[in-house]
Scaffold this motif. Sequence first.
Motif, PDB file in Angstrom:
ATOM      1  N   MET A  26       0.882  -1.297   0.024  1.00 48.15           N
ATOM      2  CA  MET A  26       0.171  -0.278  -0.484  1.00 48.15           C
ATOM      3  C   MET A  26       0.397   1.420  -0.027  1.00 48.15           C
ATOM      4  O   MET A  26       0.313   2.585   0.483  1.00 48.15           O
ATOM      5  CB  MET A  26      -1.065   0.147   1.160  1.00 48.15           C
ATOM      6  CG  MET A  26      -1.773  -0.726   1.518  1.00 48.15           C
ATOM      7  SD  MET A  26      -2.744  -1.086   2.541  1.00 48.15           S
ATOM      8  CE  MET A  26      -3.321   0.932   2.994  1.00 48.15           C
ATOM      9  N   SER A  29      -0.080   4.267  -2.407  1.00 44.41           N
ATOM     10  CA  SER A  29      -1.513   4.054  -3.251  1.00 44.41           C
ATOM     11  C   SER A  29      -2.071   4.771  -3.334  1.00 44.41           C
ATOM     12  O   SER A  29      -2.777   4.748  -4.193  1.00 44.41           O
ATOM     13  CB  SER A  29      -1.365   2.674  -2.585  1.00 44.41           C
ATOM     14  OG  SER A  29      -1.917   2.871  -1.507  1.00 44.41           O
ATOM     15  N   GLN A  30      -1.940   5.600  -1.949  1.00 38.90           N
ATOM     16  CA  GLN A  30      -3.238   6.774  -2.094  1.00 38.90           C
ATOM     17  C   GLN A  30      -3.286   7.466  -3.985  1.00 38.90           C
ATOM     18  O   GLN A  30      -3.652   8.037  -4.083  1.00 38.90           O
ATOM     19  CB  GLN A  30      -2.944   7.483  -1.576  1.00 38.90           C
ATOM     20  CG  GLN A  30      -3.524   7.227  -0.197  1.00 38.90           C
ATOM     21  CD  GLN A  30      -1.718   6.768   0.288  1.00 38.90           C
ATOM     22  OE1 GLN A  30      -1.151   6.384  -0.071  1.00 38.90           O
ATOM     23  NE2 GLN A  30      -2.161   6.396   1.749  1.00 38.90           N
ATOM     24  N   GLY A  33      -2.251   4.370  -6.932  1.00 41.70           N
ATOM     25  CA  GLY A  33      -3.605   3.121  -6.552  1.00 41.70           C
ATOM     26  C   GLY A  33      -4.330   3.312  -7.717  1.00 41.70           C
ATOM     27  O   GLY A  33      -5.491   2.719  -7.527  1.00 41.70           O
ATOM     28  N   THR A  34      -5.394   4.523  -7.880  1.00 40.01           N
ATOM     29  CA  THR A  34      -5.982   5.325  -8.305  1.00 40.01           C
ATOM     30  C   THR A  34      -5.972   4.717  -9.337  1.00 40.01           C
ATOM     31  O   THR A  34      -7.927   3.891  -9.530  1.00 40.01           O
ATOM     32  CB  THR A  34      -6.183   6.450  -8.281  1.00 40.01           C
ATOM     33  OG1 THR A  34      -5.140   7.319  -8.766  1.00 40.01           O
ATOM     34  CG2 THR A  34      -6.130   7.091  -7.152  1.00 40.01           C
ATOM     35  N   LEU A  37      -8.679   1.615  -9.342  1.00 43.93           N
ATOM     36  CA  LEU A  37     -10.084   2.063  -8.366  1.00 43.93           C
ATOM     37  C   LEU A  37     -11.354   1.684  -9.183  1.00 43.93           C
ATOM     38  O   LEU A  37     -12.490   1.115  -8.016  1.00 43.93           O
ATOM     39  CB  LEU A  37     -10.344   2.577  -7.914  1.00 43.93           C
ATOM     40  CG  LEU A  37      -9.021   2.952  -6.506  1.00 43.93           C
ATOM     41  CD1 LEU A  37      -9.151   4.356  -5.379  1.00 43.93           C
ATOM     42  CD2 LEU A  37      -8.471   2.267  -5.538  1.00 43.93           C
ATOM     43  N   SER A  45      -4.107  -4.883 -10.851  1.00 48.37           N
ATOM     44  CA  SER A  45      -2.563  -4.390 -10.559  1.00 48.37           C
ATOM     45  C   SER A  45      -1.711  -5.949 -10.924  1.00 48.37           C
ATOM     46  O   SER A  45      -2.279  -7.271 -10.800  1.00 48.37           O
ATOM     47  CB  SER A  45      -2.695  -3.949  -9.997  1.00 48.37           C
ATOM     48  OG  SER A  45      -3.281  -4.993  -8.897  1.00 48.37           O
ATOM     49  N   GLN A  80      -7.315  -4.058  -3.997  1.00 49.44           N
ATOM     50  CA  GLN A  80      -7.633  -2.637  -4.620  1.00 49.44           C
ATOM     51  C   GLN A  80      -8.973  -2.016  -3.307  1.00 49.44           C
ATOM     52  O   GLN A  80      -8.552  -0.961  -2.981  1.00 49.44           O
ATOM     53  CB  GLN A  80      -9.045  -2.664  -5.645  1.00 49.44           C
ATOM     54  CG  GLN A  80      -9.315  -1.610  -6.157  1.00 49.44           C
ATOM     55  CD  GLN A  80     -11.071  -2.394  -6.825  1.00 49.44           C
ATOM     56  OE1 GLN A  80     -11.573  -3.003  -6.735  1.00 49.44           O
ATOM     57  NE2 GLN A  80     -10.929  -1.691  -7.768  1.00 49.44           N
ATOM     58  N   TYR A  82      -8.126  -2.310   0.586  1.00 48.50           N
ATOM     59  CA  TYR A  82      -7.021  -1.139   0.764  1.00 48.50           C
ATOM     60  C   TYR A  82      -6.634  -0.059   0.391  1.00 48.50           C
ATOM     61  O   TYR A  82      -6.591   1.480   1.040  1.00 48.50           O
ATOM     62  CB  TYR A  82      -6.544  -1.979   1.133  1.00 48.50           C
ATOM     63  CG  TYR A  82      -6.604  -3.093   2.170  1.00 48.50           C
ATOM     64  CD1 TYR A  82      -6.454  -3.372   3.356  1.00 48.50           C
ATOM     65  CD2 TYR A  82      -6.424  -4.500   1.184  1.00 48.50           C
ATOM     66  CE1 TYR A  82      -6.913  -3.854   4.133  1.00 48.50           C
ATOM     67  CE2 TYR A  82      -7.117  -5.604   2.143  1.00 48.50           C
ATOM     68  CZ  TYR A  82      -6.942  -5.213   3.587  1.00 48.50           C
ATOM     69  OH  TYR A  82      -7.482  -6.118   4.468  1.00 48.50           O
ATOM     70  N   TRP A  83      -6.505   0.291  -1.035  1.00 47.48           N
ATOM     71  CA  TRP A  83      -6.040   0.978  -2.075  1.00 47.48           C
ATOM     72  C   TRP A  83      -7.838   1.497  -2.299  1.00 47.48           C
ATOM     73  O   TRP A  83      -6.687   3.429  -1.892  1.00 47.48           O
ATOM     74  CB  TRP A  83      -5.642   0.802  -3.274  1.00 47.48           C
ATOM     75  CG  TRP A  83      -4.392   0.482  -3.403  1.00 47.48           C
ATOM     76  CD1 TRP A  83      -3.998  -0.117  -2.707  1.00 47.48           C
ATOM     77  CD2 TRP A  83      -4.062  -0.851  -4.649  1.00 47.48           C
ATOM     78  NE1 TRP A  83      -2.702  -0.916  -2.936  1.00 47.48           N
ATOM     79  CE2 TRP A  83      -2.986  -2.182  -4.034  1.00 47.48           C
ATOM     80  CE3 TRP A  83      -4.504  -1.270  -5.976  1.00 47.48           C
ATOM     81  CZ2 TRP A  83      -2.333  -2.590  -5.658  1.00 47.48           C
ATOM     82  CZ3 TRP A  83      -3.720  -2.035  -6.780  1.00 47.48           C
ATOM     83  CH2 TRP A  83      -3.189  -2.649  -6.342  1.00 47.48           C
ATOM     84  N   SER A  86      -7.671   3.688   1.601  1.00 41.42           N
ATOM     85  CA  SER A  86      -6.256   4.621   1.979  1.00 41.42           C
ATOM     86  C   SER A  86      -6.721   6.455   1.363  1.00 41.42           C
ATOM     87  O   SER A  86      -6.313   7.144   1.567  1.00 41.42           O
ATOM     88  CB  SER A  86      -5.176   3.827   1.152  1.00 41.42           C
ATOM     89  OG  SER A  86      -4.841   3.945   0.220  1.00 41.42           O
ATOM     90  N   ALA A  87      -7.130   5.761  -0.046  1.00 39.35           N
ATOM     91  CA  ALA A  87      -7.257   7.079  -1.232  1.00 39.35           C
ATOM     92  C   ALA A  87      -8.383   7.723  -0.827  1.00 39.35           C
ATOM     93  O   ALA A  87      -8.496   8.659  -0.374  1.00 39.35           O
ATOM     94  CB  ALA A  87      -7.794   6.582  -2.261  1.00 39.35           C
TER      95      ALA A  87
END
Lengths: 151, 182
Positions: A26, A29-30, A33-34, A37, A45, A80, A82-83, A86-87
Amino acid sequence: MREHALADRPHNSLWLAKTYLFPAGMYGSQVWGTVFLQAGREFSSSLSTLHLHFLKGTLGVKRSTTNWAVLRECGHEPVQFYWFRSAVKLFNSMLNTNSVTLRRVVQADLFYNLSSIAECFSRTSWMRVICTSCSNWTCYSHARVYCGFEA
Amino acid sequence: MERRGVGGPNTHINKLATINHSWFAIPFSINERMPTTVPQYLHLDLSKHVLRNISRFRLRAHTLKVEAAAWFEDGSHVCDQCPGEDEHVQNEVHALLFCQDRRVCELRKHFSFLFTPFSEDFSAAQPFLLQQVNDQLVLDFLSQQNTKLFLFLSELLDLFAAGRDQSAADQPNNLAEGHPPL
């Protein structure tokens, strides 16, 4: 792992993976990682592929086994999830920030991305991806598949 | 090889997920921080072979006809172990409760204590069921807190896998989802 024969106990491997591998996967990942999403990109990924590879290897099942069933069997959520969390946390903290400058920047970015001008220029901007993911009820639809409500 | 199916690959995958949830999935916990529970067999000190067999059985990664047929154009779902003219789909529930093969019946007799609490029709003279059962009974049967259940499942899968091509089930996992070998 080898010294204490933890690899022979799948429960331990799964728990350790959840504790140590997810935080490592992670990192930052903000930001990066978007792009994963959106709905339908749960397993797009390479990190998600590695995650499922690990789970299927731990269970000893073939690679074509249904991903959602494997996740549920192991008590894991897709990466996804968790990403996304966090986002959204970052987004919320930006909205609630005490910095006037940052708040204005966020407001301007939001206004720009929700206006029609953005349709032409910034389909993949961070703010736009977050807004789209939230408005599409991504997490809700994923939860329905994960819980077995979607046939 | 291509998967056979009218509704496309997503329909097939969703169907598998639904079956998994109906028969095998552990109910969610009320603990919000840990809503999912790992099945009991993953906590036990079982051999790797038994663990793998149980995982394969629960996740439909086995070689029963219902799964094997999905990989071949001319595949048949009909159980080839049952004697007689009747045609039954060879799925997990059939293997568990309905198959009338002699070896499977012997195995059920050996583990009869697993069946008697759930069905009055089950006996030594007739170690199989004739009436259809609902999903809840299957879920209850597979959720019973008896470690012998896992040995039964493993031996059952071994019986059905005997003499069949295991190459599909034994394929390496390092290529999962198209990922390059590690």
